[in-house]
Design a protein around this motif. Structure first.
Motif, PDB file in Angstrom:
ATOM      1  N   TYR A 249       0.963  -1.384   0.029  1.00 62.06           N
ATOM      2  CA  TYR A 249      -0.222  -0.372   0.112  1.00 62.06           C
ATOM      3  C   TYR A 249       0.572   1.113   0.141  1.00 62.06           C
ATOM      4  CZ  TYR A 249      -4.241  -2.315  -0.043  1.00 62.06           C
ATOM      5  OH  TYR A 249      -4.805  -3.836   0.439  1.00 62.06           O
ATOM      6  N   GLY A 250       2.181   1.009   0.059  1.00 63.74           N
ATOM      7  CA  GLY A 250       2.957   2.475   0.138  1.00 63.74           C
ATOM      8  C   GLY A 250       3.281   3.128  -0.930  1.00 63.74           C
ATOM      9  N   ILE A 251       2.986   2.412  -2.047  1.00 64.91           N
ATOM     10  CA  ILE A 251       3.502   2.528  -3.434  1.00 64.91           C
ATOM     11  C   ILE A 251       1.578   3.697  -4.301  1.00 64.91           C
ATOM     12  CG2 ILE A 251       5.136   0.505  -4.011  1.00 64.91           C
ATOM     13  CD1 ILE A 251       2.623  -0.495  -5.850  1.00 64.91           C
ATOM     14  N   GLN A 252       1.079   3.152  -3.593  1.00 62.60           N
ATOM     15  CA  GLN A 252      -0.546   3.968  -3.583  1.00 62.60           C
ATOM     16  C   GLN A 252      -0.732   5.415  -3.258  1.00 62.60           C
ATOM     17  OE1 GLN A 252      -4.278   1.897  -3.417  1.00 62.60           O
ATOM     18  NE2 GLN A 252      -2.652  -0.006  -2.431  1.00 62.60           N
ATOM     19  N   THR A 258       2.052  11.785  -3.726  1.00 63.36           N
ATOM     20  CA  THR A 258       2.513  10.782  -5.332  1.00 63.36           C
ATOM     21  C   THR A 258       2.520   9.255  -4.160  1.00 63.36           C
ATOM     22  OG1 THR A 258       4.888  11.363  -4.929  1.00 63.36           O
ATOM     23  CG2 THR A 258       3.174  12.038  -6.230  1.00 63.36           C
ATOM     24  N   MET A 259       3.083   8.859  -3.386  1.00 68.26           N
ATOM     25  CA  MET A 259       2.914   7.803  -2.400  1.00 68.26           C
ATOM     26  C   MET A 259       2.597   7.022  -1.181  1.00 68.26           C
ATOM     27  SD  MET A 259       6.417   5.201  -3.911  1.00 68.26           S
ATOM     28  CE  MET A 259       7.533   6.867  -3.956  1.00 68.26           C
ATOM     29  N   GLY A 260       2.363   6.551  -0.449  1.00 63.57           N
ATOM     30  CA  GLY A 260       1.160   6.057   0.632  1.00 63.57           C
ATOM     31  C   GLY A 260       2.235   5.977   1.872  1.00 63.57           C
ATOM     32  N   TRP A 261       3.674   6.716   1.913  1.00 62.17           N
ATOM     33  CA  TRP A 261       4.367   6.112   2.795  1.00 62.17           C
ATOM     34  C   TRP A 261       4.642   6.706   4.124  1.00 62.17           C
ATOM     35  CZ3 TRP A 261       6.096   1.745   2.026  1.00 62.17           C
ATOM     36  CH2 TRP A 261       6.499   1.117   0.403  1.00 62.17           C
ATOM     37  N   THR A 262       4.120   8.711   4.459  1.00 60.10           N
ATOM     38  CA  THR A 262       3.215   8.367   5.569  1.00 60.10           C
ATOM     39  C   THR A 262       1.795   7.947   5.503  1.00 60.10           C
ATOM     40  OG1 THR A 262       2.017  11.071   4.086  1.00 60.10           O
ATOM     41  CG2 THR A 262       4.595  10.694   4.505  1.00 60.10           C
ATOM     42  N   ILE A 453       8.585  -4.889  -5.943  1.00 60.13           N
ATOM     43  CA  ILE A 453       7.444  -4.503  -6.120  1.00 60.13           C
ATOM     44  C   ILE A 453       7.432  -3.403  -5.026  1.00 60.13           C
ATOM     45  CG2 ILE A 453       5.060  -4.795  -6.218  1.00 60.13           C
ATOM     46  CD1 ILE A 453       4.889  -7.245  -6.648  1.00 60.13           C
ATOM     47  N   GLY A 454       7.110  -3.616  -3.856  1.00 59.19           N
ATOM     48  CA  GLY A 454       7.009  -1.882  -3.628  1.00 59.19           C
ATOM     49  C   GLY A 454       8.801  -1.059  -3.438  1.00 59.19           C
ATOM     50  N   VAL A 455      10.029  -1.659  -3.467  1.00 60.58           N
ATOM     51  CA  VAL A 455      11.229  -0.957  -3.573  1.00 60.58           C
ATOM     52  C   VAL A 455      10.951  -0.790  -4.981  1.00 60.58           C
ATOM     53  CG1 VAL A 455      13.714  -1.375  -3.623  1.00 60.58           C
ATOM     54  CG2 VAL A 455      12.722  -1.775  -2.140  1.00 60.58           C
ATOM     55  N   PHE A 456      10.932  -1.224  -5.854  1.00 59.91           N
ATOM     56  CA  PHE A 456      11.165  -0.881  -7.658  1.00 59.91           C
ATOM     57  C   PHE A 456      10.471   0.290  -7.578  1.00 59.91           C
ATOM     58  CE2 PHE A 456      14.339  -4.454  -7.044  1.00 59.91           C
ATOM     59  CZ  PHE A 456      15.393  -3.836  -7.963  1.00 59.91           C
ATOM     60  N   PHE A 457       8.845  -0.363  -7.573  1.00 63.92           N
ATOM     61  CA  PHE A 457       7.539   0.802  -8.049  1.00 63.92           C
ATOM     62  C   PHE A 457       7.925   1.910  -7.119  1.00 63.92           C
ATOM     63  CE2 PHE A 457       5.627  -2.850 -10.628  1.00 63.92           C
ATOM     64  CZ  PHE A 457       4.722  -1.987 -10.871  1.00 63.92           C
ATOM     65  N   SER A 458       7.954   1.869  -5.932  1.00 63.35           N
ATOM     66  CA  SER A 458       8.474   3.164  -5.299  1.00 63.35           C
ATOM     67  C   SER A 458       9.668   4.117  -6.007  1.00 63.35           C
ATOM     68  CB  SER A 458       8.684   2.912  -3.742  1.00 63.35           C
ATOM     69  OG  SER A 458       7.760   2.495  -3.407  1.00 63.35           O
ATOM     70  N   LEU A 459      10.966   2.968  -6.313  1.00 60.65           N
ATOM     71  CA  LEU A 459      11.994   4.243  -7.432  1.00 60.65           C
ATOM     72  C   LEU A 459      11.115   4.789  -8.789  1.00 60.65           C
ATOM     73  CD1 LEU A 459      14.700   1.959  -5.592  1.00 60.65           C
ATOM     74  CD2 LEU A 459      14.635   4.261  -4.929  1.00 60.65           C
ATOM     75  N   MET A 460      11.023   4.219  -8.944  1.00 62.11           N
ATOM     76  CA  MET A 460      10.310   4.063  -9.843  1.00 62.11           C
ATOM     77  C   MET A 460       9.486   5.317 -10.263  1.00 62.11           C
ATOM     78  SD  MET A 460      10.152   3.844 -13.555  1.00 62.11           S
ATOM     79  CE  MET A 460      11.031   2.518 -14.101  1.00 62.11           C
ATOM     80  N   VAL A 461       8.477   5.067  -9.417  1.00 59.78           N
ATOM     81  CA  VAL A 461       7.460   6.533  -9.559  1.00 59.78           C
ATOM     82  C   VAL A 461       7.964   7.360  -8.510  1.00 59.78           C
ATOM     83  CG1 VAL A 461       5.497   7.153  -7.038  1.00 59.78           C
ATOM     84  CG2 VAL A 461       5.354   5.262  -8.784  1.00 59.78           C
ATOM     85  N   LEU A 492      -1.598  15.051 -11.180  1.00 53.80           N
ATOM     86  CA  LEU A 492      -2.094  13.470 -11.434  1.00 53.80           C
ATOM     87  C   LEU A 492      -1.003  12.724 -10.515  1.00 53.80           C
ATOM     88  CD1 LEU A 492      -4.989  12.881 -13.677  1.00 53.80           C
ATOM     89  CD2 LEU A 492      -5.025  13.770 -11.082  1.00 53.80           C
ATOM     90  N   PRO A 493      -0.582  11.932  -9.512  1.00 50.86           N
ATOM     91  CA  PRO A 493      -0.259  10.682  -9.252  1.00 50.86           C
ATOM     92  C   PRO A 493       0.271  10.364 -10.370  1.00 50.86           C
ATOM     93  CG  PRO A 493      -1.836  10.720  -7.759  1.00 50.86           C
ATOM     94  CD  PRO A 493      -2.331  11.935  -8.979  1.00 50.86           C
ATOM     95  N   PRO A 494       1.604  10.173 -10.538  1.00 50.07           N
ATOM     96  CA  PRO A 494       2.823   9.105 -11.612  1.00 50.07           C
ATOM     97  C   PRO A 494       2.441   8.109 -11.198  1.00 50.07           C
ATOM     98  CG  PRO A 494       3.723   9.893  -9.905  1.00 50.07           C
ATOM     99  CD  PRO A 494       2.898  10.376  -9.388  1.00 50.07           C
ATOM    100  N   VAL A 495       1.647   7.245  -9.999  1.00 47.65           N
ATOM    101  CA  VAL A 495       1.785   5.617  -9.814  1.00 47.65           C
ATOM    102  C   VAL A 495       0.450   5.575 -10.929  1.00 47.65           C
ATOM    103  CG1 VAL A 495      -0.153   5.769  -8.260  1.00 47.65           C
ATOM    104  CG2 VAL A 495       1.208   3.567  -8.321  1.00 47.65           C
TER     105      VAL A 495
END
Length: 609
Positions: A249-252, A258-262, A453-461, A492-495
């Protein structure tokens, strides 16, 4: 505590049946065990990726738009549910195999996997209900897959002598890892025909494999009755699930970010998951019969081999996702392929990756038996790192022969690494703990895929967030979109754009809406919704993100290579490897010509213990 040595399928049980079905006393039994466990492992790992490339067809089949904000969770859980469950359960199921029989747990897994495949293929619902049906049964299917993956390597290690173990594990493990890439091709082909066939394909293979396993496989390893470590199982399952779900869920997007880490829920999952895993470690250090024997980490070969396996799994998982986005979202549309055809052709164009695995894996396993596993494992990761560096140097609109050579080298490196690494890990542990060790090794491998998925999608976003808004703003205004509308869309969020590329969608029509598209000149509207605009638009920002992703993959592969080189030689000295010695003696006896009188007397029954 006493330890019993349970050898099933003795001559008294079997006679003709044992010889026909490949009973444990039969000289060819080890090859029967290898064949069936390789089929089971291949089937389980194909299913970790076959849905990955078939998601557009599956969502169309259940009439669900995956790009609507409320449906992103369906997409992620369809993708992640199987991987998460296998990461959580393989250790427990491997430990249960040690306690109650590895073949017993393995056979039950084959049956469960087959039954759930039937239920997945007959999904009667539409929309969100249809997606939940698939997610729920796929989670249960993952339980069956976990039973297969957790015990197959241990079954093979039990029946093969040390001098053949690398070859046998090489065939099994590389078939498993190659299955994740074979699934991409198979999913692309089947999804082009009918989305339900993605699940149908498991049914006949599963039925044959289940019947074959129940008729032919027998426990030959050490079985030690013990209590189930309930608190260890509970804290491990809750902790790892919370941690991996938090990453998912952190990548949403969340709260304008742009992401949900907070997000409080994401932070609770991450912090709570780590806390539960710490509690799990404390429990396992004190309980008399732990499900996760932490003492195994005192074996240097086990620790360094699993560290290298985790790093390689994260790097390999990141590569898989990035290549799908690259092909389906950019390269194939630029070269004239309709978006509906991109899953099929993405799988076909990734065939060199699979071929590299299939060429190198069994060969590396056989050679490592003769020359040692450390150099092959380390060399494979160095080759992988070199291929990542090569992929960094080619443009987004690449020449396919160059791309094919680079992904072939990546597969080759993965194949060179996987079998020797598994042989190092599995040969380093006491025979009575091979089920637990096999489950622990699979946990690191599967958790690495989820982490990727979490690491690379986060870096890509993160990479897209720095360059995509400006590119999108200027591209839209150049086609006549009003500046205010273009600016709103660009923020809009790039995800969402990343998922569109991942699924092979052109999201321009959905982003602009029918009213805005209808107000534009027909030529401009056609350009915006055509095959070329979206891939050209995201290719530059995507490459910016790709640089970050592949540099991290290079670093992880090289650290894994160092860990492989530091893996010590040798086998555990705390107990003799009774299984391997018995298998070696059986080979020696089988090689001695028997007199006619000896042949008529039948096989000799012996005891080990």
């Amino acid at each position: 505590m006493s330890t019993s040595f349970d050898v099933s399928g003795s001559p008294g049980r079997g006679g003709a049946r044992g010889a026909l079905a490949g009973g444990a006393e039969h000289p060819h039994y080890k090859w029967v065990a290898l064949s069936n466990t390789t089929l089971g492992t291949l089937l389980a790992t194909i299913n970790s990726s076959i849905v990955l490339i078939s998601l557009p067809a599956i969502f169309n089949g259940v009439h669900l738009d995956p790009l609507e904000p409320g449906n992103v969770s369906y997409l992620l859980w369809m993708l992640m549910g199987y991987m998460l469950v296998t990461a959580v359960l393989v250790v427990t199921l491997g430990r249960l195999g040690d306690m109650y029989g590895r073949v017993r747990i393995y056979n039950a897994g084959f049956a469960l996997f087959t039954i759930t495949s039937i239920l997945l293929s007959v999904d009667p619902l539409d929309g969100g209900g249809g997606a939940l049906w698939l997610i729920g049964w796929r989670v249960l299917q993952a339980v069956g897959g976990s039973m297969l993956m957790a015990n197959s390597a241990a079954i093979i290690t039990d029946v093969f002598p040390a001098r053949q173990r690398g070859t046998a594990l090489g065939i099994n493990i590389v078939a498993g890892i190659a299955g994740s890439f074979i699934g991409l091709v198979l999913g692309g082909v089947l999804a082009e025909w009918n989305w339900r066939s993605v699940f149908w394909v498991n049914v006949p293979i599963g039925i044959v494999g289940t019947i074959w396993a129940y008729r032919s496989l027998h426990d030959t390893g050490l079985r030690r009755p013990a209590r189930i470590d309930w608190w260890g199982n509970l804290t491990f399952a809750v902790g790892l699930t919370a941690l991996l779900a938090g990453i998912t869920y952190g990548i949403q997007p969340y709260g304008g970010h742009t992401m949900g880490w907070t997000s409080p829920w994401v932070l609770a999952g991450l912090i709570g998951g780590v806390a539960m895993l710490v509690a799990f470690g404390l429990i396992e250090a004190r309980v008399a019969e732990p499900m996760f024997p932490l003492s195994l980490f005192r074996i240097a070969a086990f620790s360094s081999g699993n560290a290298a396996g985790l790093l390689a799994s994260v790097a390999r998982g990141g590569l898989q996702f990035m290549l799908i986005i690259w092909l389906q979202g950019i390269w194939l549309p630029l070269h004239g392929y309709n978006y509906e055809q991109t899953p099929l052709w993405a799988g076909i164009y990734l065939l060199p990756l699979t071929v590299g695995f299939l060429v190198a894996g069994p060969l590396a396993g056989a050679l490592s038996d003769r020359f040692g596993a450390r150099l092959f494992a380390a060399g494979g990761l160095v080759v992988m790192a070199g291929s990542f560096a090569g992929l960094l140097l080619i443009p987004s609109d690449f020449s396919y022969p160059v791309f094919a050579i680079l992904v072939f080298l990546n597969g080759l490196g993965g194949g060179l690494f996987s079998a020797p690494n598994t042989s190092l890990v599995m040969s380093s542990v006491p025979a009575r703990l091979r089920g637990a060790a096999s489950g622990m090794r699979a946990t690191f491998q599967n958790a690495g895929m989820v982490l990727s998925i979490g690491v690379f999608f986060s870096l890509m976003v993160a990479g897209l967030a720095s360059s995509l808004p400006g590119t999108l703003d200027s591209g839209l205004t150049a086609q006549g979109v009003p500046a205010s509308a273009a600016h709103t869309i660009a923020q809009l969020p790039p995800v969402g754009t990343l998922f569109a590329a991942f699924l092979g969608y052109n999201p321009m029509a959905a982003l602009l809406g029918p009213a805005l598209l209808g107000a534009l000149p027909a030529a401009n509207a056609h350009t915006l919704t055509g095959r070329q605009f979206f891939p050209h638009l995201i290719s530059g920002p995507f490459h910016d993100g790709l640089v970050i992703v592949f540099w991290l993959a290079i670093v992880m592969a090289l650290i894994g290579a160092v860990a492989s080189l530091l893996t010590p030689r040798g086998r555990p000295t705390d107990e003799p490897d009774l299984i391997s010695r018995e298998a070696e003696l059986a080979d020696e006896v089988a090689a001695v010509p028997l007199s006619p009188a000896s042949r008529s007397a039948g096989p000799l029954a012996g005891e080990a213990g």
